[in-house]
Design an enzyme around this catalytic site. Structure first.
Site, PDB file in Angstrom:
ATOM      1  N   GLY A 131       0.664  -1.124   0.164  1.00  0.00           N
ATOM      2  CA  GLY A 131      -0.135  -0.146  -0.006  1.00  0.00           C
ATOM      3  C   GLY A 131       0.861   1.382   0.161  1.00  0.00           C
ATOM      4  N   ASP A 170       8.409  -5.661  13.774  1.00  0.00           N
ATOM      5  CA  ASP A 170       7.080  -5.481  14.192  1.00  0.00           C
ATOM      6  C   ASP A 170       7.143  -3.987  14.998  1.00  0.00           C
ATOM      7  OD1 ASP A 170       4.812  -5.432  15.731  1.00  0.00           O
ATOM      8  OD2 ASP A 170       4.658  -7.615  16.211  1.00  0.00           O
ATOM      9  N   TYR A 199     -10.581   2.213  15.400  1.00  0.00           N
ATOM     10  CA  TYR A 199      -9.533   2.923  14.173  1.00  0.00           C
ATOM     11  C   TYR A 199      -9.539   4.490  14.497  1.00  0.00           C
ATOM     12  CZ  TYR A 199      -7.733   3.618   9.644  1.00  0.00           C
ATOM     13  OH  TYR A 199      -6.834   4.153   8.515  1.00  0.00           O
ATOM     14  N   LYS A 257      -6.535   7.084  15.128  1.00  0.00           N
ATOM     15  CA  LYS A 257      -6.063   8.054  14.170  1.00  0.00           C
ATOM     16  C   LYS A 257      -6.026   9.403  14.752  1.00  0.00           C
ATOM     17  CE  LYS A 257      -4.769   5.122  10.713  1.00  0.00           C
ATOM     18  NZ  LYS A 257      -3.380   5.044  10.684  1.00  0.00           N
ATOM     19  N   THR A 264      -5.745   0.587  -1.681  1.00  0.00           N
ATOM     20  CA  THR A 264      -4.781  -0.258  -1.114  1.00  0.00           C
ATOM     21  C   THR A 264      -5.652  -1.822  -0.664  1.00  0.00           C
ATOM     22  OG1 THR A 264      -5.067   0.324   1.119  1.00  0.00           O
ATOM     23  CG2 THR A 264      -3.574   1.812  -0.158  1.00  0.00           C
ATOM     24  N   PRO A 265      -4.774  -2.595  -0.388  1.00  0.00           N
ATOM     25  CA  PRO A 265      -5.303  -3.838   0.139  1.00  0.00           C
ATOM     26  C   PRO A 265      -6.043  -3.592   1.339  1.00  0.00           C
ATOM     27  CG  PRO A 265      -2.892  -4.183  -0.259  1.00  0.00           C
ATOM     28  CD  PRO A 265      -3.039  -2.755  -0.662  1.00  0.00           C
TER      29      PRO A 265
HETATM   30  N1  LIG Z   1      -5.763   3.008   2.445  1.00  0.00           N
HETATM   31  C1  LIG Z   1      -6.416   4.031   2.814  1.00  0.00           C
HETATM   32  O1  LIG Z   1      -7.690   4.535   2.487  1.00  0.00           O
HETATM   33  C2  LIG Z   1      -5.954   4.684   4.224  1.00  0.00           C
HETATM   34  C3  LIG Z   1      -6.612   5.889   4.546  1.00  0.00           C
HETATM   35  C4  LIG Z   1      -6.218   6.513   5.650  1.00  0.00           C
HETATM   36  C5  LIG Z   1      -5.308   6.004   6.373  1.00  0.00           C
HETATM   37  N2  LIG Z   1      -4.525   4.799   6.037  1.00  0.00           N
HETATM   38  C6  LIG Z   1      -3.453   4.546   6.802  1.00  0.00           C
HETATM   39  O2  LIG Z   1      -2.331   4.400   5.964  1.00  0.00           O
HETATM   40  C7  LIG Z   1      -1.481   3.292   6.507  1.00  0.00           C
HETATM   41  C8  LIG Z   1      -1.108   2.357   5.477  1.00  0.00           C
HETATM   42  O3  LIG Z   1      -2.122   1.548   5.029  1.00  0.00           O
HETATM   43  P1  LIG Z   1      -2.414   1.009   3.547  1.00  0.00           P
HETATM   44  O4  LIG Z   1      -3.700   1.434   3.251  1.00  0.00           O
HETATM   45  O5  LIG Z   1      -1.289   1.080   2.901  1.00  0.00           O
HETATM   46  O6  LIG Z   1      -2.705  -0.455   4.074  1.00  0.00           O
HETATM   47  P2  LIG Z   1      -1.925  -2.000   3.877  1.00  0.00           P
HETATM   48  O7  LIG Z   1      -2.661  -2.898   4.729  1.00  0.00           O
HETATM   49  O8  LIG Z   1      -1.790  -2.288   2.220  1.00  0.00           O
HETATM   50  O9  LIG Z   1      -0.391  -1.705   4.433  1.00  0.00           O
HETATM   51  C9  LIG Z   1      -0.217  -1.816   5.789  1.00  0.00           C
HETATM   52  C10 LIG Z   1       1.129  -2.253   6.028  1.00  0.00           C
HETATM   53  O10 LIG Z   1       1.394  -2.311   7.559  1.00  0.00           O
HETATM   54  C11 LIG Z   1       2.053  -3.647   7.952  1.00  0.00           C
HETATM   55  N3  LIG Z   1       1.880  -3.771   9.451  1.00  0.00           N
HETATM   56  C12 LIG Z   1       0.699  -3.972  10.067  1.00  0.00           C
HETATM   57  N4  LIG Z   1       0.931  -4.389  11.262  1.00  0.00           N
HETATM   58  C13 LIG Z   1       2.493  -4.135  11.468  1.00  0.00           C
HETATM   59  C14 LIG Z   1       3.063  -4.071  12.504  1.00  0.00           C
HETATM   60  N5  LIG Z   1       2.630  -4.544  13.724  1.00  0.00           N
HETATM   61  N6  LIG Z   1       4.558  -4.000  12.503  1.00  0.00           N
HETATM   62  C15 LIG Z   1       5.069  -3.652  11.095  1.00  0.00           C
HETATM   63  N7  LIG Z   1       4.024  -3.623   9.898  1.00  0.00           N
HETATM   64  C16 LIG Z   1       2.811  -3.787  10.231  1.00  0.00           C
HETATM   65  C17 LIG Z   1       1.198  -4.646   7.288  1.00  0.00           C
HETATM   66  O11 LIG Z   1       1.782  -5.799   6.958  1.00  0.00           O
HETATM   67  C18 LIG Z   1       1.135  -3.888   5.774  1.00  0.00           C
HETATM   68  O12 LIG Z   1       2.210  -4.087   5.142  1.00  0.00           O
HETATM   69  C19 LIG Z   1      -2.288   2.879   7.678  1.00  0.00           C
HETATM   70  O13 LIG Z   1      -1.712   3.249   9.109  1.00  0.00           O
HETATM   71  C20 LIG Z   1      -3.418   3.128   7.551  1.00  0.00           C
HETATM   72  O14 LIG Z   1      -4.315   3.143   8.705  1.00  0.00           O
HETATM   73  C21 LIG Z   1      -4.918   4.094   4.840  1.00  0.00           C
END
Ligand SMILES: NC(=O)c1ccc[n+]([C@@H]2O[C@H](COP(=O)([O-])OP(=O)(O)OC[C@H]3O[C@@H](n4cnc5c(N)ncnc54)[C@H](O)[C@@H]3O)[C@@H](O)[C@H]2O)c1
Length: 255
Positions: A17, A63, A156, A160, A193-194
């Site tokens: 992502g 982690d 969540y 945030k 994203t996933p």
């Molecule tokens: N995609 C969206 O629409 C969106 C919107 C707002 C905020 N966010 C935030 O953006 C960030 C990235 O999300 P994304 O959409 O890329 O999701 P994603 O699931 O594609 O990526 C998140 C990554 O974090 C890793 N992860 C989870 N727990 C972990 C840990 N304890 N230690 C290390 N790595 C860990 C996962 O393995 C994954 O690779 C997150 O904080 C999410 O809340 C995403």
């Protein structure tokens, strides 16, 4: 000339992502990128592909909820590169679509542990490491849900909102110290994203309809839309920017 030439960047959640896309962009802009994640196979793949495209990148299992792992990764980076300039706290988990009356402590804690404790630990050890070298820039990924609520996402939203104000308090602590560490938060809207694919699967197709109907630009954003914002905050172009909130949401919060 890249905008991050010679800088050393640690990106958590780098296997997928927003973290993955930011790692690719930062490497293209000349940074030495260290991707970290709990998804080891995926993380190695992303690092390999960045290297094949000519970037400087390595993957490190990590982690973010475990403090000793932060101590280890930060001291390894200082040993290997002599500096840490950029930290993207990008690791995160989504909500579980459970109403508050039904939410047990395990579901609550898991979300807070990754999304808030992990960012706190990242700021703590990132600031320490940056102050041992040239200072730097920390970018914490919050969300539009750090500003507004979503039913069945109390854990969540709480995480945030916490990241948003944690970032400001840390920015104020750092502002008068040298070398300077800047701390800012980014607030993505709904990005393809996933994590969002998983949310649509859990909540049903009507969640996609909700997104498309409520985002003024009428669609999901792309991970690159967020990576460009992170790049700006990470770069020296943002040298007067600290404690701010960069919203990238297709107009969602403007309504
Ligand atoms: N995609 C969206 O629409 C969106 C919107 C707002 C905020 N966010 C935030 O953006 C960030 C990235 O999300 P994304 O959409 O890329 O999701 P994603 O699931 O594609 O990526 C998140 C990554 O974090 C890793 N992860 C989870 N727990 C972990 C840990 N304890 N230690 C290390 N790595 C860990 C996962 O393995 C994954 O690779 C997150 O904080 C999410 O809340 C995403």
């Amino acid at each position: 000339m890249g905008r991050l030439d010679g800088k050393v960047a640690l990106i958590t959640g780098g296997a997928s992502g927003l973290g993955k896309s930011t790692g690719e962009l930062m490497a293209r802009e000349g940074a030495h990128v260290i991707l970290s994640d709990i998804q080891i196979v995926e993380g190695e793949k992303v690092a390999e592909s960045i290297k094949q495209d000519g970037g400087s990148c390595k993957f490190r299992p990590h982690d973010t909820t475990v403090e000793s792992e932060w101590e280890d990764i930060c001291s390894e980076i200082l040993d290997d590169y002599g500096q840490l300039d950029i930290l993207l706290n990008g690791a995160g988990v989504g909500s579980s679509a459970v109403e508050i009356e039904e939410m047990d402590m395990e579901i609550w804690r898991r979300c807070l542990s990754v999304n808030l404790d992990g960012v706190f630990l990242g700021c703590k050890h990132g600031i320490r490491s940056m102050r041992k070298s040239n200072g730097g820039s920390i970018i914490n990924i919050s969300s539009i849900l750090g500003f507004s609520g979503l039913a069945t996402a109390t854990n969540y939203c709480a995480s945030k909102g916490g990241v948003r104000l944690l970032s400001k308090a840390a920015a104020l602590e750092c502002a008068k110290k040298t070398p300077l560490v800047r701390v800012n938060s980014i607030h993505p809207g709904f990005i393809d994203t996933p994590m969002v694919a998983g949310a649509i699967q859990r909540r049903g197709p009507e969640f996609r309809d909700y997104i498309e109907a409520n985002v003024p630009l009428g669609k999901l954003g792309t991970p690159c839309d967020i990576a460009e914002g992170v790049l700006y905050l990470a770069s020296d172009k943002a040298k007067f920017v600290t404690g701010t909130e960069l919203v990238i949401d297709g107009g969602f919060l403007a309504r």
